[in-house]
Design an enzyme around this catalytic site. Structure first.
Site, PDB file in Angstrom:
ATOM      1  N   TYR A 177      53.510  51.224  37.351  1.00  0.00           N
ATOM      2  CA  TYR A 177      53.581  49.893  37.958  1.00  0.00           C
ATOM      3  C   TYR A 177      54.317  49.952  39.298  1.00  0.00           C
ATOM      4  O   TYR A 177      53.846  49.427  40.315  1.00  0.00           O
ATOM      5  CB  TYR A 177      54.290  48.936  36.992  1.00  0.00           C
TER       6      TYR A 177
HETATM    7  N1  NAD Z   1      55.526  38.013  36.257  1.00  0.00           N
HETATM    8  C1  NAD Z   1      56.294  38.930  36.802  1.00  0.00           C
HETATM    9  O1  NAD Z   1      57.370  39.256  36.307  1.00  0.00           O
HETATM   10  C2  NAD Z   1      55.880  39.576  38.102  1.00  0.00           C
HETATM   11  C3  NAD Z   1      56.873  40.060  38.975  1.00  0.00           C
HETATM   12  C4  NAD Z   1      56.487  40.668  40.174  1.00  0.00           C
HETATM   13  C5  NAD Z   1      55.138  40.769  40.492  1.00  0.00           C
HETATM   14  N2  NAD Z   1      54.208  40.288  39.612  1.00  0.00           N
HETATM   15  C6  NAD Z   1      52.806  40.443  39.984  1.00  0.00           C
HETATM   16  O2  NAD Z   1      52.211  39.175  40.109  1.00  0.00           O
HETATM   17  C7  NAD Z   1      50.831  39.235  39.791  1.00  0.00           C
HETATM   18  C8  NAD Z   1      50.501  38.167  38.762  1.00  0.00           C
HETATM   19  O3  NAD Z   1      51.298  38.385  37.623  1.00  0.00           O
HETATM   20  P1  NAD Z   1      51.483  37.306  36.468  1.00  0.00           P
HETATM   21  O4  NAD Z   1      52.855  37.471  35.957  1.00  0.00           O
HETATM   22  O5  NAD Z   1      51.001  35.976  36.917  1.00  0.00           O
HETATM   23  O6  NAD Z   1      50.455  37.942  35.391  1.00  0.00           O
HETATM   24  P2  NAD Z   1      49.549  37.250  34.261  1.00  0.00           P
HETATM   25  O7  NAD Z   1      49.312  38.295  33.256  1.00  0.00           O
HETATM   26  O8  NAD Z   1      50.140  35.950  33.845  1.00  0.00           O
HETATM   27  O9  NAD Z   1      48.195  36.946  35.063  1.00  0.00           O
HETATM   28  C9  NAD Z   1      47.415  37.970  35.605  1.00  0.00           C
HETATM   29  C10 NAD Z   1      45.975  37.502  35.720  1.00  0.00           C
HETATM   30  O10 NAD Z   1      45.228  38.579  36.294  1.00  0.00           O
HETATM   31  C11 NAD Z   1      43.996  38.703  35.588  1.00  0.00           C
HETATM   32  N3  NAD Z   1      43.529  40.089  35.703  1.00  0.00           N
HETATM   33  C12 NAD Z   1      44.130  41.207  35.215  1.00  0.00           C
HETATM   34  N4  NAD Z   1      43.383  42.279  35.484  1.00  0.00           N
HETATM   35  C13 NAD Z   1      42.297  41.840  36.163  1.00  0.00           C
HETATM   36  C14 NAD Z   1      41.152  42.485  36.714  1.00  0.00           C
HETATM   37  N5  NAD Z   1      40.968  43.815  36.593  1.00  0.00           N
HETATM   38  N6  NAD Z   1      40.230  41.736  37.364  1.00  0.00           N
HETATM   39  C15 NAD Z   1      40.391  40.393  37.463  1.00  0.00           C
HETATM   40  N7  NAD Z   1      41.440  39.726  36.943  1.00  0.00           N
HETATM   41  C16 NAD Z   1      42.383  40.449  36.312  1.00  0.00           C
HETATM   42  C17 NAD Z   1      44.332  38.321  34.147  1.00  0.00           C
HETATM   43  O11 NAD Z   1      43.193  37.926  33.414  1.00  0.00           O
HETATM   44  C18 NAD Z   1      45.334  37.184  34.360  1.00  0.00           C
HETATM   45  O12 NAD Z   1      44.691  35.923  34.399  1.00  0.00           O
HETATM   46  C19 NAD Z   1      50.577  40.668  39.289  1.00  0.00           C
HETATM   47  O13 NAD Z   1      50.061  41.438  40.344  1.00  0.00           O
HETATM   48  C20 NAD Z   1      51.965  41.147  38.925  1.00  0.00           C
HETATM   49  O14 NAD Z   1      52.102  42.539  39.008  1.00  0.00           O
HETATM   50  C21 NAD Z   1      54.546  39.692  38.448  1.00  0.00           C
END
Ligand code: NAD
Length: 248
Positions: free
Chosen positions: A155
């Site tokens: 990650y």
């Molecule tokens: N939540 C955290 O703690 C956090 C912190 C820093 C960065 N992020 C980043 O923010 C972004 C969103 O995270 P989140 O927490 O909202 O996640 P989440 O799991 O709530 O949502 C992610 C969404 O992406 C979709 N997805 C996953 N793989 C996919 C693919 N191959 N094609 C199309 N859609 C796909 C899923 O269906 C889901 O709806 C991610 O890139 C994550 O790495 C999250």
């Protein structure tokens, strides 16, 4: 709430069905934009689109599939006429393990979705932005990409790669009114937590000087500015939203 004017703008938000992506979609619509949610969970994406309103349409796509991405890009261009904003937000956490315990396939899966995905979406959409002479790309990276979290090397590496992609593409497009920026959030309580161990979640919280997780709405506010014309001179840049964790 500060207003950033996105009237008449068309945005693609990958992974917009839930979490950060949904909050970004909400904020964009409140700012006057139309949004195409690209998500492989079409049931949830359609539910989210319906709940937010007629300005949102859901498209089923896996961001790791170049042909599928080109197909939905064409569908969005046909339906909305243009794409002004791309938010590369779809991502996964992967399994929490040390490097030596991580399977190569698990490593590749995280890199494919979190790094190949944004590359594939940029490659598909940038030509349309160049043609119209305008664009805003916001990549959702992570503080993990700057700091390197233990038990999350795949990650952390994917997000470090996304930061570098942002910097390279930002420079390539700097002579155009197409800006490419990244945000590096601390952890937020979303469905992505279901993929992590409690130990890892506790570790992430312990690292945030503000002592709490970031709210999805707080991230959406930063993304809305980066996606607007108010952001005009920042490109290839990384915007911290880590509650004080970032040291650079
Ligand atoms: N939540 C955290 O703690 C956090 C912190 C820093 C960065 N992020 C980043 O923010 C972004 C969103 O995270 P989140 O927490 O909202 O996640 P989440 O799991 O709530 O949502 C992610 C969404 O992406 C979709 N997805 C996953 N793989 C996919 C693919 N191959 N094609 C199309 N859609 C796909 C899923 O269906 C889901 O709806 C991610 O890139 C994550 O790495 C999250």
């Amino acid at each position: 709430m500060n207003e950033y004017d996105l009237t008449g703008r068309v945005a693609v938000v990958t992974g917009g069905a839930q979490g950060f992506g949904r909050a970004i979609t909400d904020r964009f619509v409140a700012s006057g934009a139309k949004v195409a949610i690209w998500d492989h969970d079409i049931t949830l994406a359609e539910k989210t689109a319906k709940e937010i309103g007629p300005e949102v349409a859901a498209f089923k796509v896996d961001v790791t599939d170049p042909a599928g991405v080109e197909k939905v890009r064409d569908e969005v261009l046909k339906a909305f006429g243009k794409i002004d904003i791309l938010v590369n937000n779809a991502g996964i956490a992967g399994i929490n393990k040390t490097v030596w315990e991580t399977d190569l396939e698990e490593w590749r899966k995280v890199l494919r979705i979190n790094l190949d995905g944004p590359f594939i979406c940029c490659k598909a959409i940038v030509p349309a932005m160049l043609k119209q002479g305008y664009g805003r790309i916001v990549n959702i990276a992570s503080i993990a990409g700057k700091e390197g979290n233990p038990n999350a090397a795949h990650y952390s590496s994917s997000k470090a790669g996304l930061i570098a992609l942002t910097k390279s593409l930002g420079k390539e497009l700097a002579q155009h009114d197409i800006l490419v920026n990244a945000v590096t959030p601390a952890a937020a309580r979303t469905a992505i937590f279901d993929q992590m161990t409690q130990q890892h979640i506790d570790f992430m919280l312990s690292k945030i000087p503000k002592g709490r997780f970031v709210l999805v709405e707080e991230l959406a506010a930063l993304v809305a500015w980066l996606a607007s014309e108010d952001c005009a001179f920042s490109t290839g840049a990384v915007f911290d939203i880590s509650g004080g964790r970032a040291t650079y």
